[in-house]
Write an enzyme that holds these catalytic residues in place. Structure first.
Site, PDB file in Angstrom:
ATOM      1  N   ARG A 119       0.911  -1.135   0.037  1.00 58.78           N
ATOM      2  CA  ARG A 119      -0.060   0.026  -0.068  1.00 58.78           C
ATOM      3  C   ARG A 119       0.852   1.255  -0.126  1.00 58.78           C
ATOM      4  NH1 ARG A 119      -4.805   0.395   4.326  1.00 58.78           N
ATOM      5  NH2 ARG A 119      -2.734   0.871   5.803  1.00 58.78           N
TER       6      ARG A 119
ATOM      7  N   THR B 157      -1.427   7.472  -0.401  1.00 60.13           N
ATOM      8  CA  THR B 157      -2.688   7.571  -0.908  1.00 60.13           C
ATOM      9  C   THR B 157      -3.530   6.377  -0.497  1.00 60.13           C
ATOM     10  OG1 THR B 157      -1.910   6.041  -2.876  1.00 60.13           O
ATOM     11  CG2 THR B 157      -1.739   8.306  -3.086  1.00 60.13           C
TER      12      THR B 157
ATOM     13  N   ASP C 283       0.546  -3.125  11.992  1.00 59.36           N
ATOM     14  CA  ASP C 283       1.111  -3.616  10.618  1.00 59.36           C
ATOM     15  C   ASP C 283       1.388  -4.922  10.797  1.00 59.36           C
ATOM     16  OD1 ASP C 283       2.773  -3.922   8.406  1.00 59.36           O
ATOM     17  OD2 ASP C 283       2.686  -1.961   7.997  1.00 59.36           O
TER      18      ASP C 283
ATOM     19  N   ASP D 139       5.027  -6.020   9.065  1.00 58.24           N
ATOM     20  CA  ASP D 139       6.380  -5.464   9.858  1.00 58.24           C
ATOM     21  C   ASP D 139       6.318  -6.629  11.278  1.00 58.24           C
ATOM     22  OD1 ASP D 139       7.020  -3.624   8.499  1.00 58.24           O
ATOM     23  OD2 ASP D 139       5.893  -1.984   9.325  1.00 58.24           O
TER      24      ASP D 139
HETATM   25  C1  PRP Z   1      -1.090  -4.861   4.367  1.00 55.74           C
HETATM   26  C2  PRP Z   1      -1.663  -6.181   4.491  1.00 55.74           C
HETATM   27  C3  PRP Z   1      -2.367  -6.206   3.308  1.00 55.74           C
HETATM   28  C4  PRP Z   1      -2.885  -4.531   3.058  1.00 55.74           C
HETATM   29  C5  PRP Z   1      -4.450  -4.435   3.408  1.00 55.74           C
HETATM   30  O1  PRP Z   1      -0.149  -4.900   3.425  1.00 55.74           O
HETATM   31  O2  PRP Z   1      -1.098  -7.342   4.390  1.00 55.74           O
HETATM   32  O3  PRP Z   1      -2.026  -6.756   1.989  1.00 55.74           O
HETATM   33  O4  PRP Z   1      -1.914  -3.982   3.681  1.00 55.74           O
HETATM   34  O5  PRP Z   1      -4.630  -2.998   3.357  1.00 55.74           O
HETATM   35  P1  PRP Z   1      -5.909  -2.527   2.182  1.00 55.74           P
HETATM   36  O6  PRP Z   1      -6.973  -3.572   2.358  1.00 55.74           O
HETATM   37  O7  PRP Z   1      -6.014  -1.094   2.779  1.00 55.74           O
HETATM   38  O8  PRP Z   1      -5.274  -2.660   0.917  1.00 55.74           O
HETATM   39  P2  PRP Z   1       1.114  -3.829   3.472  1.00 55.74           P
HETATM   40  O9  PRP Z   1       0.691  -2.789   2.466  1.00 55.74           O
HETATM   41  O10 PRP Z   1       1.619  -3.289   4.650  1.00 55.74           O
HETATM   42  O11 PRP Z   1       2.277  -4.329   2.629  1.00 55.74           O
HETATM   43  P3  PRP Z   1       3.253  -5.489   3.425  1.00 55.74           P
HETATM   44  O12 PRP Z   1       2.472  -6.870   3.659  1.00 55.74           O
HETATM   45  O13 PRP Z   1       4.639  -5.761   2.601  1.00 55.74           O
HETATM   46  O14 PRP Z   1       3.652  -5.032   4.629  1.00 55.74           O
HETATM   47  N1  URA Z   2      -2.552  -3.288   6.700  1.00 55.76           N
HETATM   48  C1  URA Z   2      -2.198  -3.846   7.932  1.00 55.76           C
HETATM   49  O1  URA Z   2      -0.834  -4.528   7.942  1.00 55.76           O
HETATM   50  N2  URA Z   2      -3.001  -3.532   9.197  1.00 55.76           N
HETATM   51  C2  URA Z   2      -3.792  -2.697   9.114  1.00 55.76           C
HETATM   52  O2  URA Z   2      -4.584  -2.200  10.154  1.00 55.76           O
HETATM   53  C3  URA Z   2      -4.350  -2.178   7.862  1.00 55.76           C
HETATM   54  C4  URA Z   2      -3.633  -2.572   6.856  1.00 55.76           C
END
Ligand code: PRP
Ligand code: URA
Length: 209
Positions: free
Chosen positions: A104, A108, A200, A203
């Site tokens: 994400r 945005t 997150d 993370d």
């Molecule tokens: C997180 C999570 C989802 C997304 C959800 O990933 O694992 O993929 O956010 O958010 P959304 O429904 O608003 O799209 P992130 O973008 O943090 O990536 P990562 O798993 O690589 O940390």
């Molecule tokens: N992605 C995450 O990892 N946590 C949240 O709460 C939302 C999006």
């Protein structure tokens, strides 16, 4: 409209509460995601179709059941979805695994796709698309778009924590996709994080913050 199911088995609720705690360390977080995914897998696979198969026991020939038709593919959305793969594979070890890389944009909140690597016959498989978090829904919607572009027709989305906003958006964009979650949380905050949520997921799973 596809199915929407909160899988609220007591063991899942208990483990999810530990997962949410900010004091839960990376090692435990990883183990819990794995265990919850496995417990959810039992329910997510409950209505997979069976067919008759003739087998021989040491005593006689008999007609019994085996999984029918489409084979499975587990597709994690990177990074955090990776944490759910092994738990599901322990139930269906023969499943193929595809990967969809997506993050994400923090400004945005829009998802950006950076990798798609799927089994060649993805169009013929029952897909379990997995990601612990369904927040705004952007990542899940783009991942389903990507799968459908490659011919996929049979998709179940499996997450641990969902926000009502994300469920609504995913259902509106892809009404044919079944959604399974361990919890339907309260809302999103102004940064797009699920409340109460667990922070997150990527993370916490990989210890990157
Ligand atoms: C997180 C999570 C989802 C997304 C959800 O990933 O694992 O993929 O956010 O958010 P959304 O429904 O608003 O799209 P992130 O973008 O943090 O990536 P990562 O798993 O690589 O940390
Ligand atoms: N992605 C995450 O990892 N946590 C949240 O709460 C939302 C999006």
């Amino acid at each position: 409209m596809g199915k929407f199911q909160v899988i609220s088995h007591p063991l899942i609720q208990h483990k999810l509460s530990i997962l949410r705690r900010s004091t839960t360390a990376t090692k435990d977080f990883r183990e819990l995601v794995d265990e919850i995914a496995m417990l959810m897998g039992y329910e997510v696979s409950r209505d997979l179709p069976l067919e008759d198969v003739e087998i021989e026991t040491p005593v006689t020939t008999t007609v019994q059941k085996q999984l029918a038709g489409k084979k499975l593919a587990i597709v994690p959305i990177l990074r955090a979805g990776i944490g759910m793969v092994d738990g599901l594979l322990s139930l269906v070890p023969a499943a193929k695994v595809g990967h969809i890389g997506m993050y994400r944009d923090e400004e945005t909140l829009e998802p950006v796709e950076y990798l798609v690597k799927l089994p060649e016959d993805i169009d013929q498989r029952q897909i379990f698309l997995v990601d612990p978090m369904l927040a705004t829904g952007g990542s899940a919607i783009l991942a389903v778009d990507s799968l459908k572009k490659r011919g996929a027709t049979n998709i179940r989305f499996v997450c641990l924590v969902a926000a009502p906003e994300g469920v609504e958006k995913l259902q509106a964009a892809h009404p044919d996709v079944d959604i399974y979650t361990a919890s339907l949380d309260e809302k999103l905050n102004e940064h797009g994080y699920i409340v109460p949520g667990l922070g997150d997921a990527g993370d916490r799973l990989f210890g990157t913050k």
